[in-house]
Design an enzyme around this catalytic site. Structure first.
Site, PDB file in Angstrom:
ATOM      1  CG  ASP A   1      -3.062   3.845  -3.767  1.00  0.00           C
ATOM      2  OD1 ASP A   1      -4.014   3.142  -4.156  1.00  0.00           O
ATOM      3  OD2 ASP A   1      -3.161   4.656  -2.827  1.00  0.00           O
ATOM      4  CD  GLU A   2      -5.296  -1.240  -1.055  1.00  0.00           C
ATOM      5  OE1 GLU A   2      -5.626  -1.939  -0.099  1.00  0.00           O
ATOM      6  OE2 GLU A   2      -5.986  -0.268  -1.468  1.00  0.00           O
TER       7      GLU A   2
ATOM      8  CG  ASP B   1      -2.000   1.033   1.184  1.00  0.00           C
ATOM      9  OD1 ASP B   1      -2.165   1.657   0.122  1.00  0.00           O
ATOM     10  OD2 ASP B   1      -2.688   1.223   2.201  1.00  0.00           O
TER      11      ASP B   1
END
Length: 357
Positions: free
Chosen positions: A105-106, A9
């Protein structure tokens, strides 16, 4: 043999990219999202300097400005974030091709068999974090465990720039001490219900039988029953097609007029537009969901002549659906708004799996 799962993350991703690219933003409270002026937008993310004031993602920009008047607001540069995300995934692919993106983003990574024969998931997570820092000048937090649920919770434990490993022998004890509000998938309303029942931690949940917990919480109850025992058999899925993107809210007091419902649906339209734009998605079908006080649910859908992801188009379609919905003199406890029937602006994003109704 236990699986080796890493959840990566990125830390305040959009804000971090802005602070990296524009030195004048560094060290300052920065909010990436819609403007607080006019009808107002929604916070996509906030720098850690802004988070100290209570600012968080999905918060109305007007509220964020009230909490942190000195904050700088910048509109998202989604093309820039997509480019950085692609570079992050290039780093992931050095170690495994079993990658399940959750957003730009993860992601989950299954490194049970890694491409470099490193063997240790913890060492792989360290190398990924180091490569992101050295090559992209950004930081990521990582959670390492034997399943997705625990890895995701672990990645959030020591942010920013954290690395947390929760091994098989620690999982049950870890889940027992975890507050129910920290369970991924337990929202504020469900957490509040649990607390009124005297269920404050995983250990409290563990006292309920499977039938008891399912009776109280429906289908999610079975998942809670398993996960509090450290059981999560979901696989990391590299190719999951997005079928629907949605947002919803449950209200402490029932909504009883169409005008109050419209006010809430406008807020949902702003949030949904932000989510769609972040993932480069446009859809043709807009759906409104109504859950009444007796827990019955109805949905109404409208297919548009063109693909949309902007707040104005979503609001217009939502208004049409609300006007025709049989909700007069009804007590509504939950509203949801979703878009489906997609074509992506960037075909590389078709494997992002988002929330469904």
């Amino acid at each position: 043999m236990h699986r080796k799962i890493i959840h990566i993350d990125m830390d305040a991703f959009y804000a971090a990219v802005e602070q990296r690219d524009f030195p004048e933003y560094r060290g300052k409270p920065l909010i990436v999202g819609g403007s607080p002026e006019g009808r107002g937008g929604v916070v996509a993310t906030a720098s850690y300097e802004a988070r100290k004031f209570g600012v968080h993602s999905a918060m109305p920009s007007k509220t964020a400005q009230r909490l942190c008047p000195q904050a700088l607001f910048v509109y998202p540069r989604f093309d820039a974030y997509k480019t950085v995300s692609e570079k992050i995934h290039e780093i992931f692919h050095r170690f495994t091709d079993i990658i399940e993106p959750l957003s730009l983003d993860e992601a989950y990574l299954d490194v049970t068999k890694d491409k470099q024969n490193i063997g240790s998931a913890l060492d792989i997570a360290r190398q990924i974090k180091q490569a992101i820092k050295e090559e992209l000048q950004l930081t990521a937090s990582a959670g390492v465990s034997i399943n997705k649920f625990v890895a995701k919770i672990a990645s959030d434990m020591n942010k920013p720039d954290g690395l947390t490993f929760i091994g098989p022998s620690r999982i049950e004890a870890f889940m027992e001490q975890l507050p129910v509000g920290k369970f991924h998938g337990v929202g504020k309303v469900t957490a509040a219900k649990m607390k009124t029942m005297g269920l404050h931690t995983g250990a409290d949940l563990k006292k309920l039988s499977e039938s008891e917990i399912t009776k109280q919480f429906g289908k999610p109850g079975k998942f809670y029953y398993l996960i509090v025992r450290g059981i999560d058999n979901r696989e990391v899925q590299p190719h999951r097609e997005t079928k629907s993107v949605s947002v919803e809210d449950t209200y402490q007091s029932d909504l009883t007029t169409k005008e109050t419902m419209w006010t809430e649906l406008e807020t949902l339209a702003i949030r949904l537009a932000d989510r769609l734009q972040r993932h480069g998605l446009k859809g043709r079908t807009v759906t409104v969901k109504f859950k009444f006080h007796d827990f019955t649910i109805i949905t109404r859908s409208l297919s548009l002549p063109e693909l949309v992801n902007d707040q104005e188009s979503l609001s217009a379609a939502t208004r049409t659906l609300l006007d025709k919905a049989p909700v007069d003199e009804k007590k509504v406890r939950l509203l949801g708004l979703g878009v489906s029937n997609f074509k992506t602006e960037n075909e590389k994003n078709t494997n992002i799996q988002l929330d469904l109704f």
